[in-house]
Design an enzyme around this catalytic site. Structure first.
Site, PDB file in Angstrom:
ATOM      1  CG  HIS B  63     -23.243 -44.789  -1.214  1.00 36.07           C
ATOM      2  ND1 HIS B  63     -23.143 -45.917  -0.441  1.00 36.07           N
ATOM      3  CD2 HIS B  63     -22.482 -43.844  -0.599  1.00 36.07           C
ATOM      4  CE1 HIS B  63     -22.334 -45.676   0.574  1.00 36.07           C
ATOM      5  NE2 HIS B  63     -21.923 -44.416   0.525  1.00 36.07           N
ATOM      6  CG  HIS B  67     -19.775 -47.049   4.128  1.00 39.81           C
ATOM      7  ND1 HIS B  67     -18.754 -47.112   3.218  1.00 39.81           N
ATOM      8  CD2 HIS B  67     -20.427 -45.890   3.873  1.00 39.81           C
ATOM      9  CE1 HIS B  67     -18.795 -46.038   2.449  1.00 39.81           C
ATOM     10  NE2 HIS B  67     -19.799 -45.287   2.819  1.00 39.81           N
ATOM     11  CG  HIS B 101     -23.834 -43.166   5.382  1.00 42.42           C
ATOM     12  ND1 HIS B 101     -24.445 -43.644   4.255  1.00 42.42           N
ATOM     13  CD2 HIS B 101     -22.529 -43.002   5.056  1.00 42.42           C
ATOM     14  CE1 HIS B 101     -23.550 -43.763   3.281  1.00 42.42           C
ATOM     15  NE2 HIS B 101     -22.378 -43.369   3.738  1.00 42.42           N
ATOM     16  CB  CYS B 115     -14.532 -46.434   6.153  1.00 43.57           C
ATOM     17  SG  CYS B 115     -16.017 -46.532   5.142  1.00 43.57           S
TER      18      CYS B 115
END
Lengths: 124, 124
Positions: B63, B67, B101, B115
Site C-alpha cells: 500500500h 510502516h 510485506h 506499528c
C-alpha cells in the site's frame, strides 16, 4: 527504501548512530538514536530512541507537533501540562500539540524510550 | 488531548481495548490494540500494538503508506519485498511505500510489535 535495523543488544542498533545533545542548561544527559529518520525517508513520521542518564532531564518543550512515546526501560517522571506522572516499561504517553512536556529520569539506570514525531519536524 | 496509557503488564494497557481480526484466509491469529489512535486524535500518526499467535501470520500487504515497526517480544519472520529476515526484541523494521510485506510468528510465544502508520491511514 525499506530497511531493518537489527538490535545489537543494550539499545544499540546496526546502521544507527548515537548523538549526544551538547551540555546546556535546558537539558541534562540526553542522547538520541534516529531509528527511522532522514536516512530512511519515511514520508510521514520519524522514530527515535532517547536515553536520559540518571539525574538527567529533557528540555521543557511546547510546540505544534505531537509526540508518541513508549517507555522501554528505567523509571521516569513525565510532565504533561501541569501534571506529573511516573512512567516505566510499556507505558504509552501521547503529547498533544502545544502541550508543555518534559521527561526526567528518577531512577538508577538510564531511562530509555521511543519517541515518534511527524516527518516534517524531524529537523526541529 | 494528551494521555497516558499505563501498562498493566502482559502487554495490556489502561484505556486501550483489544480487537481481534476475524478469521480469514489472508491472516491468522492477529490482534491489535490502538495505543494512539482516533481516541487521542494525533494529527499525524497512529501507534498500534499487534500480537500474532504462534503459527499465525499477518496478511501480505502492499500500500501507499509506510510502516514503522519495533519488535517487543517473540520470534518473527518478516517479508520485505522478496527478502525474508528473522526478527526479535528491539529490531526495527521500516516498510517503505508500496513495499510488499508480511509478518509471521516463527516462535513458541506470541510475536508482539509496535506499528506506526500515518494518521490518515488509521481506518485503512
Amino acid at each position: 527504501m525499506s530497511a531493518i535495523h537489527r538490535h545489537r543488544g543494550q539499545y544499540d542498533w546496526e546502521g544507527v548512530s548515537l548523538d549526544h545533545y551538547p551540555p546546556e542548561k535546558e537539558m541534562k544527559g540526553v542522547s538520541v538514536r534516529w531509528l527511522i529518520g532522514a536516512a530512511e525517508g519515511a514520508p510521514n513520521f520519524a522514530l527515535r530512541y532517547f536515553e536520559i542518564e540518571p539525574g538527567g532531564w529533557s528540555s521543557l518543550d511546547q510546540h505544534a507537533h505531537e509526540h508518541g512515546v513508549f517507555i522501554l526501560k528505567g523509571q521516569g517522571q513525565v510532565l504533561l501540562g501541569k501534571e506529573e506522572s511516573t512512567v516505566a516499561f510499556g507505558d504509552v504517553v501521547y503529547v498533544s500539540p502545544y502541550e508543555p512536556h518534559q521527561f526526567k529520569n528518577v531512577g538508577d539506570e538510564p531511562l530509555g524510550f521511543l519517541c515518534i514525531i511527524p516527518a516534517r519536524e524531524e529537523n526541529g
